[in-house]
Motif scaffolding. Structure first.
Motif, PDB file in Angstrom:
ATOM      1  N   GLY A   1      44.090  71.179   8.904  1.00 46.65           N
ATOM      2  CA  GLY A   1      42.910  70.944   9.810  1.00 46.65           C
ATOM      3  C   GLY A   1      41.805  71.990   9.629  1.00 46.65           C
ATOM      4  O   GLY A   1      40.777  71.793   9.858  1.00 46.65           O
ATOM      5  N   PHE A   2      42.734  73.411   9.609  1.00 51.13           N
ATOM      6  CA  PHE A   2      41.718  74.587   9.515  1.00 51.13           C
ATOM      7  C   PHE A   2      40.714  74.401   8.281  1.00 51.13           C
ATOM      8  O   PHE A   2      39.599  74.701   8.383  1.00 51.13           O
ATOM      9  N   THR A   3      41.425  73.889   7.087  1.00 50.79           N
ATOM     10  CA  THR A   3      40.198  73.617   6.030  1.00 50.79           C
ATOM     11  C   THR A   3      39.095  72.709   6.301  1.00 50.79           C
ATOM     12  O   THR A   3      38.096  72.811   5.750  1.00 50.79           O
ATOM     13  N   LYS A   4      39.588  71.641   6.925  1.00 50.76           N
ATOM     14  CA  LYS A   4      38.551  70.410   7.153  1.00 50.76           C
ATOM     15  C   LYS A   4      37.561  70.968   8.275  1.00 50.76           C
ATOM     16  O   LYS A   4      36.334  70.662   7.816  1.00 50.76           O
TER      17      LYS A   4
ATOM     18  N   SER B   1      28.761  74.301  -4.702  1.00 51.29           N
ATOM     19  CA  SER B   1      27.663  74.308  -3.913  1.00 51.29           C
ATOM     20  C   SER B   1      26.712  75.571  -4.359  1.00 51.29           C
ATOM     21  O   SER B   1      25.524  75.612  -4.585  1.00 51.29           O
ATOM     22  N   ARG B   2      27.246  76.689  -4.424  1.00 51.80           N
ATOM     23  CA  ARG B   2      26.708  77.851  -5.044  1.00 51.80           C
ATOM     24  C   ARG B   2      26.093  77.728  -6.104  1.00 51.80           C
ATOM     25  O   ARG B   2      24.959  78.353  -6.434  1.00 51.80           O
ATOM     26  N   ALA B   3      26.768  77.071  -7.020  1.00 50.86           N
ATOM     27  CA  ALA B   3      26.076  76.833  -8.481  1.00 50.86           C
ATOM     28  C   ALA B   3      24.919  76.211  -8.574  1.00 50.86           C
ATOM     29  O   ALA B   3      24.082  76.198  -9.385  1.00 50.86           O
ATOM     30  N   TYR B   4      25.210  74.633  -7.891  1.00 50.37           N
ATOM     31  CA  TYR B   4      23.885  73.824  -7.973  1.00 50.37           C
ATOM     32  C   TYR B   4      23.021  73.821  -6.921  1.00 50.37           C
ATOM     33  O   TYR B   4      21.884  73.090  -7.499  1.00 50.37           O
ATOM     34  N   ILE B   5      22.927  74.688  -6.169  1.00 49.23           N
ATOM     35  CA  ILE B   5      21.935  74.637  -5.068  1.00 49.23           C
ATOM     36  C   ILE B   5      20.662  75.192  -5.521  1.00 49.23           C
ATOM     37  O   ILE B   5      19.438  74.809  -5.415  1.00 49.23           O
ATOM     38  N   PRO B   6      20.753  76.311  -6.486  1.00 51.58           N
ATOM     39  CA  PRO B   6      19.451  76.811  -6.870  1.00 51.58           C
ATOM     40  C   PRO B   6      18.792  75.599  -7.753  1.00 51.58           C
ATOM     41  O   PRO B   6      17.733  75.591  -7.807  1.00 51.58           O
ATOM     42  N   GLY B   7      19.181  74.747  -8.456  1.00 48.44           N
ATOM     43  CA  GLY B   7      18.692  73.667  -9.289  1.00 48.44           C
ATOM     44  C   GLY B   7      18.133  72.742  -8.605  1.00 48.44           C
ATOM     45  O   GLY B   7      16.915  72.155  -8.705  1.00 48.44           O
ATOM     46  N   MET B   8      18.816  72.571  -7.277  1.00 55.68           N
ATOM     47  CA  MET B   8      18.245  71.648  -6.351  1.00 55.68           C
ATOM     48  C   MET B   8      17.127  71.989  -5.622  1.00 55.68           C
ATOM     49  O   MET B   8      15.944  71.436  -5.245  1.00 55.68           O
ATOM     50  N   LYS B   9      17.043  73.358  -5.282  1.00 50.69           N
ATOM     51  CA  LYS B   9      15.872  73.989  -4.663  1.00 50.69           C
ATOM     52  C   LYS B   9      14.795  74.032  -5.569  1.00 50.69           C
ATOM     53  O   LYS B   9      13.440  73.676  -5.076  1.00 50.69           O
ATOM     54  N   GLU B  10      15.124  74.188  -7.046  1.00 55.92           N
ATOM     55  CA  GLU B  10      13.619  74.293  -7.983  1.00 55.92           C
ATOM     56  C   GLU B  10      13.181  72.820  -8.085  1.00 55.92           C
ATOM     57  O   GLU B  10      11.954  72.874  -7.909  1.00 55.92           O
ATOM     58  N   LYS B  11      13.988  71.960  -7.933  1.00 55.75           N
ATOM     59  CA  LYS B  11      13.482  70.577  -7.831  1.00 55.75           C
ATOM     60  C   LYS B  11      13.140  70.100  -6.696  1.00 55.75           C
ATOM     61  O   LYS B  11      12.300  68.940  -6.376  1.00 55.75           O
ATOM     62  N   ASN B  12      13.283  70.625  -5.556  1.00 60.36           N
ATOM     63  CA  ASN B  12      13.063  70.409  -4.272  1.00 60.36           C
ATOM     64  C   ASN B  12      13.634  68.982  -4.051  1.00 60.36           C
ATOM     65  O   ASN B  12      13.093  68.157  -3.006  1.00 60.36           O
ATOM     66  N   TRP B  13      14.726  68.830  -4.435  1.00 65.68           N
ATOM     67  CA  TRP B  13      15.509  67.482  -4.101  1.00 65.68           C
ATOM     68  C   TRP B  13      16.830  67.655  -4.408  1.00 65.68           C
ATOM     69  O   TRP B  13      17.364  68.180  -5.284  1.00 65.68           O
ATOM     70  N   GLY B  14      17.852  67.426  -3.356  1.00 69.49           N
ATOM     71  CA  GLY B  14      19.308  67.323  -3.769  1.00 69.49           C
ATOM     72  C   GLY B  14      19.983  66.859  -2.536  1.00 69.49           C
ATOM     73  O   GLY B  14      19.656  66.877  -1.332  1.00 69.49           O
ATOM     74  N   ARG B  15      21.360  66.509  -2.794  1.00 69.72           N
ATOM     75  CA  ARG B  15      22.140  66.166  -1.692  1.00 69.72           C
ATOM     76  C   ARG B  15      23.654  66.789  -1.925  1.00 69.72           C
ATOM     77  O   ARG B  15      24.102  66.573  -3.136  1.00 69.72           O
ATOM     78  N   ILE B  16      24.275  67.325  -0.835  1.00 69.00           N
ATOM     79  CA  ILE B  16      25.318  67.783  -1.030  1.00 69.00           C
ATOM     80  C   ILE B  16      26.217  67.218   0.256  1.00 69.00           C
ATOM     81  O   ILE B  16      25.749  67.280   1.281  1.00 69.00           O
ATOM     82  N   VAL B  17      27.362  66.591  -0.062  1.00 69.42           N
ATOM     83  CA  VAL B  17      28.450  66.047   1.123  1.00 69.42           C
ATOM     84  C   VAL B  17      29.477  66.571   0.740  1.00 69.42           C
ATOM     85  O   VAL B  17      30.478  66.726  -0.280  1.00 69.42           O
ATOM     86  N   PHE B  18      30.055  67.137   2.057  1.00 68.76           N
ATOM     87  CA  PHE B  18      31.536  67.515   2.205  1.00 68.76           C
ATOM     88  C   PHE B  18      32.398  66.585   2.820  1.00 68.76           C
ATOM     89  O   PHE B  18      32.123  66.142   3.743  1.00 68.76           O
ATOM     90  N   ILE B  19      33.521  66.195   2.036  1.00 70.86           N
ATOM     91  CA  ILE B  19      34.547  65.221   2.580  1.00 70.86           C
ATOM     92  C   ILE B  19      35.372  65.940   3.263  1.00 70.86           C
ATOM     93  O   ILE B  19      36.373  66.283   2.895  1.00 70.86           O
ATOM     94  N   SER B  20      35.313  65.940   4.867  1.00 69.74           N
ATOM     95  CA  SER B  20      36.149  66.496   5.593  1.00 69.74           C
ATOM     96  C   SER B  20      36.924  65.527   6.252  1.00 69.74           C
ATOM     97  O   SER B  20      37.388  64.720   5.679  1.00 69.74           O
ATOM     98  N   SER B  21      37.423  65.514   7.596  1.00 66.53           N
ATOM     99  CA  SER B  21      38.174  64.715   8.129  1.00 66.53           C
ATOM    100  C   SER B  21      38.206  64.808   9.776  1.00 66.53           C
ATOM    101  O   SER B  21      37.669  65.910  10.261  1.00 66.53           O
TER     102      SER B  21
END
Length: 258
Positions: A150-153, A116-136
C-alpha cells in the motif's frame, strides 16, 4: 469517441500479461506503436504475437537501475509511458524485512521514477506526452496484511501529482490510475483450485473474492483487465488533454468516499 494514437510510441512496463498486456493491446488498437516489456522472452514473444504489428517486445528487468538504463538506451523515444510494473505479496508488518521493503520500493516506485525522469525531457521538447502510473485502491485502503505494498501504491500517486505540477503549462500530462480487484491471470491462478473444488466459474469466484475482501465494492464483482485498460487508453488520448495530476479510480466503488 474515436481515439487515434497513430504516430505515437508507447512503452508499457510489465506488459506481458494482466492489466499491462490489456493496456498495451488497447494502445496498439488505437494506432500507437507499443514497446511491450516483460522479464521472460517467451511471455513477451507471446504478447507481441497477440497484439500484432503495432508491438515490439523488450525483455528486461526494470526493477533495477541498470535494467531501466538498458531500456532507455534501446528505445530512447517515448510519447506515452505507462508505469505498470509492480509486485504484491502478503506479509505481517512485524515480519516484513528491510530487504522486502527495499525490493517493493525499487520495483513499484523507482522503476516509474527512473523511466519518467528519462523520457520527460523529450516529451517537453515536443510539447506533448502522457505518463500514467498504475497504482491501486490499496493506496487509500492500506491493507493491514500488505502495508509495504500500500505504501508503494500511495507513493506512485504522490509522484504522479508532483510530476504533473512540474509540467504545468505544457501539453504533457501525468496521472495515476487506481484499479481495484481485477480478474487478471494472477487472480485466476489463485482461484483455480477453488474452481476445481466447487465447479463455479472463475467470474463467480472472483465476485465472491471481491465481496469477501472488499465489501465496500459497488459493482460487487472483479473488474476485467479491459475495463482498467479502457481508462488508461482514454487518459493517453488527445481528448484527455485537460486531465492531469489526477488519481482516476477504476475500482468499482471500493474506496468509500465521494
Amino acid at each position: 469517441m474515436i481515439i487515434n494514437l497513430q504516430g505515437k510510441t508507447a512503452i508499457v512496463s510489465g506488459a506481458s500479461g494482466g492489466i499491462g498486456f490489456a493496456i498495451a493491446q488497447g494502445l496498439a488498437a488505437s494506432g500507437a506503436h507499443v514497446i511491450v516489456n516483460g522479464r521472460r522472452q517467451e511471455a513477451v514473444d507471446e504478447a507481441v504475437a497477440k497484439i500484432g504489428s503495432n508491438a515490439t517486445g523488450y525483455v528486461g528487468d526494470l526493477g533495477t537501475a541498470n535494467g531501466c538504463a538498458a531500456l532507455i538506451k534501446a528505445h530512447p523515444h517515448c510519447d506515452i509511458l505507462i508505469n505498470n510494473l509492480g509486485i504484491y505479496d502478503r506479509g505481517e508488518f512485524s515480519e516484513t524485512s528491510d530487504d522486502v521493503w527495499e525490493r517493493f520500493f525499487q520495483i513499484n516506485v523507482m522503476s516509474g521514477v527512473r523511466l519518467s525522469r528519462a523520457y520527460i525531457p523529450g516529451m517537453k521538447e515536443k510539447n506533448w506526452g502522457r505518463i500514467v502510473f498504475i497504482s491501486s485502491e490499496s493506496a487509500f485502503n492500506i491493507p493491514p496484511e500488505m502495508v509495504h505494498y500500500g505504501f508503494t501504491k500511495l507513493g506512485q500517486i504522490a509522484i504522479a501529482r508532483g510530476l504533473a505540477k512540474t509540467l504545468a503549462g505544457t501539453n504533457v500530462t501525468v496521472n495515476s490510475v487506481l484499479p481495484g480487484p481485477t480478474l487478471s491471470e494472477g487472480l485466476e491462478k489463485m482461484l483455480k483450485p477453488e474452481q476445481e473444488k466447487t465447479g463455479k466459474s472463475i467470474e463467480e469466484l472472483a465476485a465472491d473474492f471481491t465481496i469477501r475482501n472488499r465489501p465496500s465494492s459497488i459493482i460487487r464483482r472483479a473488474a476485467t483487465v479491459e475495463e482498467v485498460a479502457n481508462m488508461v487508453v482514454y487518459v493517453c488520448s488527445e481528448q484527455a488533454s485537460a486531465t492531469t495530476g489526477a488519481s482516476l479510480r477504476v475500482e468499482g466503488g471500493v474506496i468509500d468516499s465521494i
